[in-house]
Scaffold this motif. Structure first.
Motif, PDB file in Angstrom:
ATOM      1  N   SER A 278      35.820  30.347  42.745  1.00 33.68           N
ATOM      2  CA  SER A 278      36.498  31.622  42.944  1.00 33.68           C
ATOM      3  C   SER A 278      37.432  31.559  44.139  1.00 33.68           C
TER       4      SER A 278
ATOM      5  N   ILE B 275      39.934  34.549  45.019  1.00 28.72           N
ATOM      6  CA  ILE B 275      39.175  35.776  44.801  1.00 28.72           C
ATOM      7  C   ILE B 275      38.147  35.814  45.917  1.00 28.72           C
ATOM      8  N   SER B 276      38.127  36.927  46.661  1.00 26.89           N
ATOM      9  CA  SER B 276      37.354  36.925  47.904  1.00 26.89           C
ATOM     10  C   SER B 276      35.855  36.859  47.655  1.00 26.89           C
TER      11      SER B 276
ATOM     12  N   GLU C 279      33.413  37.158  41.100  1.00 29.28           N
ATOM     13  CA  GLU C 279      33.541  38.250  40.153  1.00 29.28           C
ATOM     14  C   GLU C 279      32.813  37.894  38.873  1.00 29.28           C
TER      15      GLU C 279
ATOM     16  N   VAL D 153      38.305  33.893  36.569  1.00 26.70           N
ATOM     17  CA  VAL D 153      37.237  34.781  36.109  1.00 26.70           C
ATOM     18  C   VAL D 153      36.955  34.542  34.623  1.00 26.70           C
TER      19      VAL D 153
ATOM     20  N   THR E 207      48.180  39.092  34.830  1.00 24.52           N
ATOM     21  CA  THR E 207      46.732  39.291  34.791  1.00 24.52           C
ATOM     22  C   THR E 207      46.217  39.163  33.362  1.00 24.52           C
TER      23      THR E 207
ATOM     24  N   THR F  53      42.765  46.256  35.635  1.00 24.81           N
ATOM     25  CA  THR F  53      42.844  45.587  36.933  1.00 24.81           C
ATOM     26  C   THR F  53      44.301  45.265  37.283  1.00 24.81           C
TER      27      THR F  53
ATOM     28  N   THR G  87      48.150  35.896  40.856  1.00 23.96           N
ATOM     29  CA  THR G  87      47.299  36.859  40.164  1.00 23.96           C
ATOM     30  C   THR G  87      46.834  36.289  38.820  1.00 23.96           C
TER      31      THR G  87
ATOM     32  N   SER H  86      36.974  44.714  40.470  1.00 26.78           N
ATOM     33  CA  SER H  86      37.750  43.476  40.366  1.00 26.78           C
ATOM     34  C   SER H  86      38.997  43.561  41.235  1.00 26.78           C
TER      35      SER H  86
ATOM     36  N   GLN I 148      43.884  34.048  39.464  1.00 24.69           N
ATOM     37  CA  GLN I 148      42.660  34.823  39.686  1.00 24.69           C
ATOM     38  C   GLN I 148      42.025  35.231  38.360  1.00 24.69           C
TER      39      GLN I 148
ATOM     40  N   LYS J 227      38.402  43.027  44.836  1.00 30.84           N
ATOM     41  CA  LYS J 227      38.152  41.648  45.247  1.00 30.84           C
ATOM     42  C   LYS J 227      39.427  40.815  45.263  1.00 30.84           C
ATOM     43  N   ARG J 228      40.412  41.204  44.430  1.00 35.02           N
ATOM     44  CA  ARG J 228      41.630  40.394  44.349  1.00 35.02           C
ATOM     45  C   ARG J 228      42.722  40.862  45.309  1.00 35.02           C
TER      46      ARG J 228
END
Lengths: 454, 454
Positions: A265, A270-271, A274, B339, B405, B364, B332, A283, B335, A286-287
């Motif tokens: 992650s 992504i902190s 997720e 996930v 995304t 998101t 993005t 979500s 990310q 976190k992004r």
């Protein structure tokens, strides 16, 4: 029987559900309890609240504890909270201490206190002890349900003790030996114990070279150790070598999975890990931190380009290759970063030496830069019929790939040096940093050799 | 004793080395063999060739086998090849079959054939059987050294059998039960066996609900299963339920580590897992395929921008925000990709349903797009004092983040649908694809509303 597929679980459930609706407790229990606890948990997770309440009333706290131990960690808090508190306390009591502690750590302090009050004294004391340990250390993942024997026991006595303790112990395959001061002095595997003669003393058959971990040890290091030494369990000791608990391999597999998800992650920026069960808002939360940070870095890149506005107005086609150069820099930096982060976390870097790795990356950057540079010079000369533009893009690309490769390896090493988790130097950060550097090189070169372009 | 640190190993080695130089075989053996095989291996790996040859002559094939089993996989081939062939064959003979097979799989076919000829017949036959299985399947990671008992044995007879087999078996903590057709019909843990009464029949105490895996099963799925069910070993069967071998948890930990490295490397766009011991040339070879592919995608992006050259010549500052928009789209997208790939590999996606996950990502993307869009409008209005430019960059950013995304989640799902490993849709690919889309949106909007900008 294999891992049950979703549809098999559904079929299984339909049978069990019938028993439930007909209020045939015995039939329900017979069918449900025959399943592996993991499958029981997966079926249980999918039920609505009213069905869950019926299940609570049909199962004993001990049976429910087996189910709860296997339930997804994101859901378990809600289940424990919805149970009648007296029942929940009994369920927690029956669970492995380490699993119970994991759940209690998620609950608010008032609830924890009230559960601990209703629980029987022995369990609540064991749990209280573990609640103090910091998350992600040996203390937080160990269990206190283990078998311990003394140096002066005979093999026969040890076997008798083992038979008695086996049902409640987390593992009996390694048995730890303590002296009269409760200090860990040896270990014997069940394998060696059953081969040994009955009248021998434990101190003569045990191995004195017992590997242990201090209670504050990081869980990632423990996982690494367990994998290297092929252990099924590891004893946890305090600074005076008193045996406090054991860590078993099944908990370590969860740790490995957790740490791998975590690194993955972070590489993607992504902190926090997720999962698909996050809502869109959680979500986005976190992004967004990374995205907003990168937005500001992007503004910096924009301001560099505006300084070269004159060059752009003269040769607008220069802009066409901005994404190519910046993109290549970002990608190659991420590659070098990934290799560096992995080699830091496996300890390989320390073995090789930083200078050697940086030098290796420098050579790699030179090779990839040279290859890509030559290709782009040819492509631009052919497609756009502009040899000098090709040269400028090509040389920029070479310089960019070299610098991006080195910085991709150097940044995580520096972070590690200053005790920051190198995985935090995630892909997006390196990417955007390299965007900035590459644009600077590109427009710098273009301005210097403008006379050849116009 | 903890995991030996590098410097502890060095000290240890200095002591051992003295014995070696003084040709004191006994002293060397006493010191060296006292260490855990993992530490023996780490010390051994660091020696020069001449020292290694002395060690070969001081240790028995069985002792050497313990060392070789723990040596880094990248180095083991060289060690086996440098040994006298007769000695190497004996070492391979003494290793766990599954580890010996891993090594032989790396050697060239002629060498394998000659080793198999020198080896004793039983070992060579066991190895030959395993050599046929495809890499990364149950067959390739299982061992054939396991304890098997029959339904009609008593507990006492089973224990006697177990004591005899224990020294050569890979694990004795799960004992598998077969019927007279050699079909797997049950399992009993050593824990349950030692609690059972001596005269009971195995068929009455065993569990009939034995979980097994087919020999062709993917190793990643097996790891997942072992983690979910907390097993220490899993039996491997053919399509008629004949017991072929077992997979133990220590091999699974290696698999988990391998698969995690693999996913991590793919996210960073490295075609094959790289380690610090790769040379610069082999590193470059692993990274170049992606870089060159992305170079061509970058040329495509360049050609889109050249189509908007007119807009750029009129408003050169438009170019300044290219890296920002493309960079944000790339980040993005990565990310969302990370996930999605994780939730595919953990099976979570299937549980949730694809439509639901795409809808979640859409929301998101809307949230992150809205937040970042508003911020950039404010920043550009304030810093550059150009409100309309801000609006165009802001709206482009919103659209871009939304599309990036969604595509980050959608692409790996589609790949999974068509049975392509979704981890191949790595970060760099999604990044560059999103660069392209975002540039198109940005210049499209800018051209449409050009009148407001000039």
């Amino acid at each position: 029987m294999e891992h049950l597929e979703q549809h098999e679980r559904l079929e299984m459930w339909e049978k069990i559900q019938k028993a439930l609706f007909d209020e045939q407790i015995d039939k329900f229990r017979a069918e449900f309890l025959e399943l592996h606890p993991y499958d029981q948990a997966k079926i249980f997770e999918e039920q609505d609240e009213d069905i869950r309440f019926i299940i609570y009333s049909y199962l004993s706290p001990e049976e429910m504890a087996d189910v709860i131990e296997q339930v997804d960690e994101d859901l378990v808090e809600a289940f424990i909270t919805e149970m009648v508190p007296a029942f929940a306390a009994k369920v927690l009591e029956q669970m492995s201490t380490d699993d119970a502690v994991d759940i209690l750590n998620e609950l608010d302090k008032n609830k924890v206190a009230s559960f601990l009050t209703i629980m029987d004294k022995k369990s609540s004391e064991e749990i209280k002890e573990l609640l103090h340990y910091e998350e992600k250390t040996a203390g937080s993942i160990m269990t206190t349900e283990f078998v311990v024997i003394h140096t002066q026991m005979t093999v026969k006595e040890a076997m008798r003790h083992l038979r008695k303790e086996a049902p409640s112990a987390e593992t009996i395959y390694y048995i730890y030996v303590v002296d009269s001061f409760k200090k860990l002095v040896g270990v014997i595997s069940l394998r060696d114990l059953i081969i040994a003669e009955g009248e021998w003393l434990i101190q003569d058959v045990m191995s004195e070279r017992v590997v242990s971990v201090p209670v504050g040890e990081d869980q990632e290091d423990i996982a690494q150790m367990m994998r290297d030494y092929d252990f099924l369990a590891l004893p946890v000791v305090d600074f005076q070598d008193h045996l406090l608990g054991i860590i078993t391999v099944d908990d370590i597999m969860d740790v490995m999975d957790e740490e791998a998800s975590d690194d993955y992650s972070k590489l993607a920026g992504i902190s926090d890990v997720e999962s698909s069960s996050d809502t869109a808002i959680s979500s986005a939360k976190k992004r967004l931190p990374w995205l907003i940070a990168l937005l500001f870095l992007g503004m910096l890149t924009a301001s560099i380009i505006t300084r070269f506005e004159a060059a752009l107005e003269e040769v607008a086609i220069l802009a066409a290759f901005i994404p190519l150069i910046a993109g290549m820099a970002g990608n190659t930096g991420t590659q070098a970063l990934a290799v560096a982060v992995r080699s830091i976390s496996t300890g390989e870097l320390e073995k090789k030496g930083k200078i050697k790795v940086i030098w290796r990356e420098t050579k790699t950057g030179l090779i990839t830069g040279f290859c890509c540079g030559i290709i782009i010079i040819l492509l631009i000369s052919l497609v756009y019929n502009q040899f000098f533009l090709g040269i400028i893009v090509g040389i920029s690309l070479m310089a960019t790939l070299l610098i991006a490769t080195i910085s991709g390896a150097f940044v995580p090493m520096m972070m590690d040096r200053f005790n920051i988790d190198p995985a935090v130097a995630s892909g997006p950060f390196i990417t955007t940093l390299n965007d900035l550097i590459s644009i600077f090189i590109y427009f710098g070169l273009a301005t210097a050799f403008m006379s050849f372009l116009v």
